[in-house]
Design a protein around this motif. Structure first.
Motif, mmCIF file in Angstrom:
data_model
loop_
_atom_site.group_PDB
_atom_site.id
_atom_site.type_symbol
_atom_site.label_atom_id
_atom_site.label_comp_id
_atom_site.label_asym_id
_atom_site.label_seq_id
_atom_site.Cartn_x
_atom_site.Cartn_y
_atom_site.Cartn_z
ATOM 1 N N SER A 1 42.769 34.818 50.224
ATOM 2 C CA SER A 1 43.490 34.167 49.179
ATOM 3 C C SER A 1 44.802 33.673 49.749
ATOM 4 O O SER A 1 45.412 32.725 49.066
ATOM 5 C CB SER A 1 43.840 35.152 48.033
ATOM 6 O OG SER A 1 44.619 36.237 48.554
ATOM 7 N N GLY B 1 40.630 30.842 40.367
ATOM 8 C CA GLY B 1 40.433 32.152 41.255
ATOM 9 C C GLY B 1 41.940 32.757 41.489
ATOM 10 O O GLY B 1 42.536 33.425 42.026
ATOM 11 N N THR C 1 46.945 40.329 44.692
ATOM 12 C CA THR C 1 45.378 40.266 44.157
ATOM 13 C C THR C 1 45.480 41.181 43.100
ATOM 14 O O THR C 1 45.530 42.323 43.258
ATOM 15 C CB THR C 1 44.455 40.359 45.043
ATOM 16 O OG1 THR C 1 44.681 39.254 45.953
ATOM 17 C CG2 THR C 1 42.875 40.333 44.208
ATOM 18 N N HIS D 1 40.733 38.838 41.010
ATOM 19 C CA HIS D 1 39.509 39.420 41.451
ATOM 20 C C HIS D 1 38.657 39.784 40.096
ATOM 21 O O HIS D 1 39.304 40.694 39.441
ATOM 22 C CB HIS D 1 39.585 40.203 42.615
ATOM 23 C CG HIS D 1 38.061 40.847 42.972
ATOM 24 N ND1 HIS D 1 37.364 40.320 43.733
ATOM 25 C CD2 HIS D 1 37.415 42.128 42.510
ATOM 26 C CE1 HIS D 1 36.290 41.018 43.877
ATOM 27 N NE2 HIS D 1 36.521 42.180 43.181
ATOM 28 N N THR E 1 38.567 39.348 48.538
ATOM 29 C CA THR E 1 39.292 38.535 47.902
ATOM 30 C C THR E 1 40.647 38.141 48.210
ATOM 31 O O THR E 1 41.221 37.142 48.528
ATOM 32 C CB THR E 1 39.163 38.850 46.374
ATOM 33 O OG1 THR E 1 37.923 38.844 46.121
ATOM 34 C CG2 THR E 1 39.931 37.605 45.656
#
Length: 332
Positions: A125, A150, A130, A220, A121
């Motif tokens: 991104s 997201g 994250t 995430h 992820t």
């Protein structure tokens, strides 16, 4: 990619279990809690690990050594004379973390969350960091993390329990708020936000200013298993939940009379439990002797001499009392 385990905290809410060691070094079902964390991230290929130290640092070093027992190689980053906070800890260990993205994991968790998926992820991104988030289904007192499409958009207050109306109206239950798991991947440019040589926090000193500057923080979201052992009741409940085909865990060198009653309890090392005694939902620390006729439940027990000889009892710790050779901390 290197990883860092945060292990410098004081563990005040786990006192007196942390009287002679820091929180990540307390035993959990036969091994130090921080050892579980090291093994956990090693399963996802993280072999080079930095561990920060401050409070009772030798207890963590004794628990982990060079990391080889847990399948990793460990370097330590000592914070002195003052603890530096979660962001300050990163800056203090910058020379050990290198020039690539790195993983941070809190040293007080038990989890099976897929870190590889979180790293994927992050790589997609183009974000400065994250955060691994999880629905707070039980509405426990964790900060609410707000997201959209997201990405993290804001940090709220503590999650609130459901109201009686919401509980009754099961068809209209609100979506569970998201909480942070203490697992995240960060890019080196986070160091630009950390004030040098002083206490600082990742959320307050990196994430909030980064969002204000237009940086992206990816979210995430996972439903993996995750437990945080920050209080005595949590420690016992999670221990019992993770026991397999047993309701009592017994450490090394213990002597437990067959004429005693011990149920739903965690016994550390070198404990003696005499005939005619009874324990239910109790944590018994190293070297404690439970005498004949003593009955305890919903309690943590350590040797009284340890408490009498400690410098101070933390303000946030649960209240306890002396009984003979032991110090007893009741909990609900």
């Amino acid at each position: 990619m290197k990883a860092m385990i945060l292990a410098a905290g004081f563990g005040t809410r786990l006192f007196p279990l942390t009287i002679d060691r820091t929180k990540p070094a307390i035993p959990f079902l036969g091994k130090p809690l921080v050892g579980y964390v090291a093994e956990y991230i090693a399963r996802f290929g993280f072999k080079e690990i930095v561990v920060n130290l401050h409070h009772q640092p030798d207890s963590v070093i004794r628990a982990l050594g060079d990391g080889s027992a847990f399948g990793v190689h460990i370097e330590y980053s000592l914070e002195e004379p003052e603890i530096l906070g979660t962001a300050g800890a990163l800056d203090n260990a910058r020379h050990l973390l290198g020039d690539e993205a790195f993983l941070i994991v809190n040293g007080k968790i038990i989890s099976d969350i897929d870190i590889t998926a979180a790293v994927e992820t992050h790589r997609r991104s183009n974000a400065i960091a994250t955060m691994v988030l999880k629905p707070n289904i039980k509405r426990e007192r964790f900060t609410v993390v707000e997201t959209a499409e997201g990405y993290v958009t804001a940090f709220g207050g503590m999650a609130e329990p459901l109201t009686e109306v919401e509980i009754r109206d099961t068809d209209q239950l609100p979506r569970s708020p998201l909480m942070f798991t203490g697992i995240h991947i960060l890019e080196p440019r986070v160091f630009d936000y950390i004030p040098k040589g002083q206490f600082s926090d990742i959320v307050s000193n990196i994430y909030r200013p980064a969002l204000a500057d237009g940086e992206k923080i990816a979210a995430h979201i996972t439903d993996g298993n995750w437990y945080e052992l920050s209080t005595i009741p949590r420690y016992l409940d999670i221990s019992l939940a993770m026991m397999v085909d047993q309701s009592v865990f017994t450490g090394k060198g213990c002597s437990i009379s067959s004429e005693s009653s011990v149920r739903d309890s965690v016994i550390w090392d070198d404990v003696t439990i005499e005939a005619g005694s009874a324990l239910y939902r109790t944590i018994v620390a190293d070297g404690v002797v439970i005498r004949k006729g003593e009955h305890f439940e919903n309690s943590a027990i350590v040797r009284a001499d340890m408490v009498r000889n400690c410098d101070e009892i933390p303000e946030k710790s649960l209240k306890g009392y002396f009984q003979g050779e032991n110090f007893i901390v009741p909990f609900g």
